[in-house]
Motif scaffolding. Structure first.
Motif, PDB file in Angstrom:
ATOM      1  N   THR A 151      33.772   8.326  50.383  1.00  0.00           N
ATOM      2  CA  THR A 151      34.818   9.300  50.696  1.00  0.00           C
ATOM      3  C   THR A 151      36.194   8.654  50.629  1.00  0.00           C
ATOM      4  O   THR A 151      37.140   9.230  50.083  1.00  0.00           O
ATOM      5  N   ARG A 152      36.316   7.445  51.157  1.00  0.00           N
ATOM      6  CA  ARG A 152      37.604   6.744  51.127  1.00  0.00           C
ATOM      7  C   ARG A 152      38.022   6.399  49.698  1.00  0.00           C
ATOM      8  O   ARG A 152      39.199   6.501  49.349  1.00  0.00           O
ATOM      9  N   LEU A 153      37.056   5.975  48.873  1.00  0.00           N
ATOM     10  CA  LEU A 153      37.380   5.667  47.482  1.00  0.00           C
ATOM     11  C   LEU A 153      37.818   6.918  46.724  1.00  0.00           C
ATOM     12  O   LEU A 153      38.798   6.885  45.964  1.00  0.00           O
ATOM     13  N   ILE A 154      37.112   8.007  46.915  1.00  0.00           N
ATOM     14  CA  ILE A 154      37.486   9.263  46.261  1.00  0.00           C
ATOM     15  C   ILE A 154      38.883   9.682  46.694  1.00  0.00           C
ATOM     16  O   ILE A 154      39.719  10.071  45.868  1.00  0.00           O
ATOM     17  N   TYR A 155      39.177   9.592  47.975  1.00  0.00           N
ATOM     18  CA  TYR A 155      40.495   9.958  48.490  1.00  0.00           C
ATOM     19  C   TYR A 155      41.587   9.072  47.876  1.00  0.00           C
ATOM     20  O   TYR A 155      42.642   9.556  47.470  1.00  0.00           O
ATOM     21  N   ALA A 156      41.309   7.768  47.791  1.00  0.00           N
ATOM     22  CA  ALA A 156      42.299   6.834  47.236  1.00  0.00           C
ATOM     23  C   ALA A 156      42.592   7.140  45.768  1.00  0.00           C
ATOM     24  O   ALA A 156      43.744   7.086  45.337  1.00  0.00           O
ATOM     25  N   VAL A 157      41.563   7.507  45.007  1.00  0.00           N
ATOM     26  CA  VAL A 157      41.773   7.853  43.606  1.00  0.00           C
ATOM     27  C   VAL A 157      42.561   9.154  43.510  1.00  0.00           C
ATOM     28  O   VAL A 157      43.514   9.265  42.736  1.00  0.00           O
ATOM     29  N   ARG A 158      42.194  10.147  44.301  1.00  0.00           N
ATOM     30  CA  ARG A 158      42.883  11.443  44.250  1.00  0.00           C
ATOM     31  C   ARG A 158      44.345  11.323  44.657  1.00  0.00           C
ATOM     32  O   ARG A 158      45.200  12.049  44.155  1.00  0.00           O
ATOM     33  N   GLN A 159      44.659  10.412  45.572  1.00  0.00           N
ATOM     34  CA  GLN A 159      46.037  10.210  46.012  1.00  0.00           C
ATOM     35  C   GLN A 159      46.835   9.342  45.044  1.00  0.00           C
ATOM     36  O   GLN A 159      48.037   9.192  45.193  1.00  0.00           O
ATOM     37  N   GLY A 160      46.159   8.737  44.071  1.00  0.00           N
ATOM     38  CA  GLY A 160      46.846   7.884  43.111  1.00  0.00           C
ATOM     39  C   GLY A 160      47.002   6.450  43.568  1.00  0.00           C
ATOM     40  O   GLY A 160      47.684   5.656  42.918  1.00  0.00           O
ATOM     41  N   TRP A 161      46.365   6.092  44.664  1.00  0.00           N
ATOM     42  CA  TRP A 161      46.458   4.722  45.171  1.00  0.00           C
ATOM     43  C   TRP A 161      45.553   3.774  44.395  1.00  0.00           C
ATOM     44  O   TRP A 161      45.783   2.568  44.376  1.00  0.00           O
ATOM     45  N   VAL A 162      44.518   4.324  43.762  1.00  0.00           N
ATOM     46  CA  VAL A 162      43.577   3.548  42.957  1.00  0.00           C
ATOM     47  C   VAL A 162      43.492   4.206  41.585  1.00  0.00           C
ATOM     48  O   VAL A 162      43.350   5.421  41.490  1.00  0.00           O
ATOM     49  N   LYS A 163      43.606   3.393  40.536  1.00  0.00           N
ATOM     50  CA  LYS A 163      43.513   3.895  39.164  1.00  0.00           C
ATOM     51  C   LYS A 163      42.117   3.618  38.616  1.00  0.00           C
ATOM     52  O   LYS A 163      41.537   2.570  38.885  1.00  0.00           O
ATOM     53  N   ILE A 164      41.620   4.549  37.817  1.00  0.00           N
ATOM     54  CA  ILE A 164      40.372   4.330  37.087  1.00  0.00           C
ATOM     55  C   ILE A 164      40.757   3.706  35.756  1.00  0.00           C
ATOM     56  O   ILE A 164      41.538   4.278  35.004  1.00  0.00           O
ATOM     57  N   VAL A 165      40.233   2.524  35.490  1.00  0.00           N
ATOM     58  CA  VAL A 165      40.589   1.794  34.276  1.00  0.00           C
ATOM     59  C   VAL A 165      39.361   1.628  33.394  1.00  0.00           C
ATOM     60  O   VAL A 165      38.231   1.710  33.850  1.00  0.00           O
ATOM     61  N   ASP A 166      39.606   1.378  32.133  1.00  0.00           N
ATOM     62  CA  ASP A 166      38.523   1.266  31.161  1.00  0.00           C
ATOM     63  C   ASP A 166      38.200  -0.192  30.885  1.00  0.00           C
ATOM     64  O   ASP A 166      38.135  -0.629  29.745  1.00  0.00           O
ATOM     65  N   LYS A 167      38.018  -0.967  31.931  1.00  0.00           N
ATOM     66  CA  LYS A 167      37.587  -2.350  31.762  1.00  0.00           C
ATOM     67  C   LYS A 167      36.462  -2.619  32.745  1.00  0.00           C
ATOM     68  O   LYS A 167      36.370  -1.989  33.784  1.00  0.00           O
ATOM     69  N   VAL A 168      35.629  -3.565  32.412  1.00  0.00           N
ATOM     70  CA  VAL A 168      34.465  -3.892  33.224  1.00  0.00           C
ATOM     71  C   VAL A 168      34.655  -5.277  33.791  1.00  0.00           C
ATOM     72  O   VAL A 168      34.855  -6.243  33.049  1.00  0.00           O
ATOM     73  N   TYR A 169      34.600  -5.399  35.113  1.00  0.00           N
ATOM     74  CA  TYR A 169      34.707  -6.700  35.765  1.00  0.00           C
ATOM     75  C   TYR A 169      33.328  -7.316  35.861  1.00  0.00           C
ATOM     76  O   TYR A 169      32.381  -6.695  36.284  1.00  0.00           O
ATOM     77  N   MET A 170      33.226  -8.571  35.429  1.00  0.00           N
ATOM     78  CA  MET A 170      31.957  -9.273  35.448  1.00  0.00           C
ATOM     79  C   MET A 170      31.853 -10.180  36.671  1.00  0.00           C
ATOM     80  O   MET A 170      30.872 -10.845  36.853  1.00  0.00           O
ATOM     81  N   GLY A 171      32.855 -10.220  37.493  1.00  0.00           N
ATOM     82  CA  GLY A 171      32.850 -11.098  38.643  1.00  0.00           C
ATOM     83  C   GLY A 171      33.567 -12.400  38.322  1.00  0.00           C
ATOM     84  O   GLY A 171      33.740 -12.773  37.167  1.00  0.00           O
ATOM     85  N   HIS A 172      34.031 -13.095  39.302  1.00  0.00           N
ATOM     86  CA  HIS A 172      34.712 -14.380  39.163  1.00  0.00           C
ATOM     87  C   HIS A 172      35.918 -14.283  38.231  1.00  0.00           C
ATOM     88  O   HIS A 172      36.216 -15.211  37.497  1.00  0.00           O
ATOM     89  N   GLY A 173      36.593 -13.135  38.198  1.00  0.00           N
ATOM     90  CA  GLY A 173      37.805 -12.993  37.405  1.00  0.00           C
ATOM     91  C   GLY A 173      37.585 -12.673  35.942  1.00  0.00           C
ATOM     92  O   GLY A 173      38.528 -12.502  35.207  1.00  0.00           O
TER      93      GLY A 173
END
Length: 83
Positions: free
Chosen positions: A58-80
């Motif tokens: 719920t918090r993640l959905i809210y953050a995306v809807r408010q524009g605080w979190v962007k959905i990006v087209d990259k995949v994180y593999m961990g460790h940067g």
């Protein structure tokens, strides 16, 4: 269900342990990969979550809807690493 490393896999019994880690990373970077977002949005249809998991979702959905979190087209593999 996506199986690349670094993405959620809710069919796995240990996957709910990954949600708090993902939440912390997303809140820190203000970004979530499209693959992780898709898994989060489709996972509730496949599996019941604990109340804590539902609160994080719920918090993640809210953050995306408010524009605080962007959905990006990259995949994180961990460790940067990322694609």
């Amino acid at each position: 269900m996506l199986s690349r490393q670094g993405e959620l896999n809710y069919k796995d019994s240990t996957s709910s342990c990954r949600l708090p880690e993902l939440f912390a990373k997303v809140i820190h970077t203000h970004e979530i990969s499209f693959a992780d977002w898709y898994e989060l949005m489709t996972a509730p249809l496949d599996q019941a979550f604990t109340q804590e998991d539902e609160d994080l979702l719920t918090r993640l959905i809210y953050a995306v809807r408010q524009g605080w979190v962007k959905i990006v087209d990259k995949v994180y593999m961990g460790h940067g690493d990322e694609f």
